[in-house]
Design an enzyme around this catalytic site. Structure first.
Site, PDB file in Angstrom:
ATOM      1  CG  HIS A   1      14.301 -61.183  41.436  1.00  0.00           C
ATOM      2  ND1 HIS A   1      15.397 -61.448  40.667  1.00  0.00           N
ATOM      3  CD2 HIS A   1      13.431 -62.198  41.187  1.00  0.00           C
ATOM      4  CE1 HIS A   1      15.205 -62.588  39.997  1.00  0.00           C
ATOM      5  NE2 HIS A   1      14.011 -63.054  40.299  1.00  0.00           N
TER       6      HIS A   1
ATOM      7  N   GLY B   1       8.109 -64.981  39.830  1.00  0.00           N
ATOM      8  CA  GLY B   1       7.654 -65.256  38.467  1.00  0.00           C
ATOM      9  C   GLY B   1       7.392 -66.742  38.231  1.00  0.00           C
TER      10      GLY B   1
ATOM     11  CD  GLN C   1      14.204 -60.595  31.987  1.00  0.00           C
ATOM     12  OE1 GLN C   1      14.714 -59.475  32.044  1.00  0.00           O
ATOM     13  NE2 GLN C   1      14.630 -61.604  32.726  1.00  0.00           N
TER      14      GLN C   1
ATOM     15  CB  CYS D   1      16.978 -69.589  35.251  1.00  0.00           C
ATOM     16  SG  CYS D   1      16.199 -67.998  35.461  1.00  0.00           S
TER      17      CYS D   1
HETATM   18  N1  PLP Z   1      10.124 -65.615  33.437  1.00  0.00           N
HETATM   19  C1  PLP Z   1      11.184 -64.994  32.907  1.00  0.00           C
HETATM   20  C2  PLP Z   1      11.090 -64.463  31.510  1.00  0.00           C
HETATM   21  C3  PLP Z   1      12.350 -64.834  33.646  1.00  0.00           C
HETATM   22  O1  PLP Z   1      13.401 -64.207  33.114  1.00  0.00           O
HETATM   23  C4  PLP Z   1      12.401 -65.368  34.962  1.00  0.00           C
HETATM   24  C5  PLP Z   1      13.651 -65.293  35.758  1.00  0.00           C
HETATM   25  O2  PLP Z   1      14.725 -65.386  35.221  1.00  0.00           O
HETATM   26  C6  PLP Z   1      11.255 -65.981  35.482  1.00  0.00           C
HETATM   27  C7  PLP Z   1      10.134 -66.088  34.691  1.00  0.00           C
HETATM   28  C8  PLP Z   1      11.230 -66.520  36.879  1.00  0.00           C
HETATM   29  O3  PLP Z   1      11.055 -65.481  37.817  1.00  0.00           O
HETATM   30  P1  PLP Z   1      11.474 -65.670  39.342  1.00  0.00           P
HETATM   31  O4  PLP Z   1      12.958 -65.578  39.397  1.00  0.00           O
HETATM   32  O5  PLP Z   1      10.809 -64.531  40.062  1.00  0.00           O
HETATM   33  O6  PLP Z   1      10.942 -66.985  39.791  1.00  0.00           O
END
Ligand code: PLP
Length: 374
Positions: free
Chosen positions: A197, A74, A175, A320
């Site tokens: 994932h 993402g 999400q 994150c």
């Molecule tokens: N966007 C949202 C809304 C997310 O919740 C996340 C991950 O927590 C991401 C983007 C990033 O995705 P990725 O973990 O695949 O880099």
């Protein structure tokens, strides 16, 4: 579906467990070592794995296979959407809601972040006010569902507004799969981000869905993969798992009503037993699996540690950003003060959860917060 009854995993918005059918598909293909760009048989086998997955992801997204650009996840898809559309000249500037994921906000000037209301939804009037002042085409980046609160954004209204001002819309729908319906084409989006994932695939695979005909400059270049839009040898097994998870979601009943009931039961218990507790987004449309709760006086770190010791996995704000003490930018943007924001935790349910997980959470959490809440 199998579950580990020793641990109550209540952190599906951070990442979901790999689906058993995905794990089997991965095990069956782990030795498929070919490079999809090679013309020999191993290469062709790898290519057919990638293209079959592309069809499945496209079907899940409500898009055509050629609209899917596979990425490393993402974060990369968000960067590609924003930088790629700007660098290709498709738009001159980027606006985003103030509650976007950091992987979007990293590409957006502070003054181009649109305020949200107390309910966490984008202020459409403020958005329109800015759109009116911009001469060159604008890209609006708006997430479908917030990872910390589950709050849904008014995508249809935003697309409508964008059309009036000739703007493009990118939606971070990371999400959404398995939680709320998504359809790229019928939503009339220009770009949309997915990540495997979050719904039972492997980490390190995602996609940008891009409207046919929109120019995009690759963010990673130096190879012709993904029709020149994203260079680098494809993550064949990750992409296979992505396709497999997409097929599972389309074929299986995802138990959404049951998951929502678990979340609602948890919230009813919290509100009934902890008068100081506040559920963020309680009265607005949000994902049925997510509960973001603030208990003034009880820091998220303390809550997380106590629950971890009781074998319950939850997050403070977004996963994150967990590990850093700063309050969540999402909660601050909603007008929640930083002291309260530091007392927020996120509980996010998924297919493997049962009533016992709610019980285990409450058993560990209630004595802590009732003794410390102010
Ligand atoms: N966007 C949202 C809304 C997310 O919740 C996340 C991950 O927590 C991401 C983007 C990033 O995705 P990725 O973990 O695949 O880099």
């Amino acid at each position: 579906m199998t579950r580990n009854s020793e641990i109550s995993y209540l952190d599906y918005n951070a990442t979901a467990p790999v689906l058993p059918s995905v794990a089997r598909a991965v095990a069956d293909h782990i030795s498929a070592f070919g490079n999809p760009s090679s013309v020999h048989r191993s290469g062709r086998e790898a290519r057919s794995i990638v293209e079959a997955a592309r069809e499945s992801v496209a079907e899940l997204a409500g898009a055509n296979a050629q609209d899917i650009i596979f990425t490393s996840g993402g974060t990369e898809a968000n960067a590609l959407a924003i930088r790629g559309l700007v660098n290709a000249g498709a738009c001159g500037s980027v606006l985003a809601s103030a509650v976007e994921h950091p992987s979007v906000l990293a590409h957006v000037n502070k003054e181009d972040q649109i305020a949200v209301n107390e309910g966490g939804q984008i202020d459409l009037r403020a958005l329109e006010g800015i759109l009116k002042t911009r001469e060159s085409p604008v890209l609006i980046s708006l997430m479908l569902a917030n990872n910390e609160t589950g709050i849904l954004q008014p995508i249809a209204e935003t697309v409508q507004l964008a059309k009036e001002y000739g703007a493009l819309v990118h939606c971070d729908a990371v999400q959404a799969p398995g939680k709320v319906p998504i359809n790229f084409q019928s939503s009339e989006l220009d770009a949309m981000t997915l990540s495997a994932h979050k719904f039972g695939g492997l980490k390190g695979a995602g996609a940008l869905v891009l409207k046919d005909g929109l120019p995009i400059a690759p963010d990673i270049f130096g190879g012709g993969q993904e029709r020149g839009r994203r260079a680098g040898t494809e993550n064949v097994v990750g992409i296979l798992a992505f396709g497999s998870a997409a097929r599972f979601l389309m074929s299986a009943e995802m138990d959404l009503a049951r998951i929502r009931q678990l979340r609602n039961r948890l919230e009813a218990e919290i509100l009934g037993q902890v008068p100081q507790a506040r559920i963020v987004g309680h009265d607005v449309e949000r994902l049925g699996n997510t509960c973001c709760v603030i208990v003034p006086g009880v820091s998220s770190e303390i809550q997380l540690m106590k629950l971890d010791l009781a074998n319950v996995a939850i997050s403070a704000g977004s996963a994150c950003s967990s590990g850093k003490v700063a309050p969540s930018h999402v909660l601050l943007a909603m007008g929640i003060d930083s002291v309260a924001a530091k007392c927020a935790t996120r509980i996010s349910f998924g297919w493997g959860n049962v009533d016992q997980d709610v019980d285990r959470f409450l058993h560990a959490w209630l004595p802590l917060v009732t003794s410390q809440a102010v």
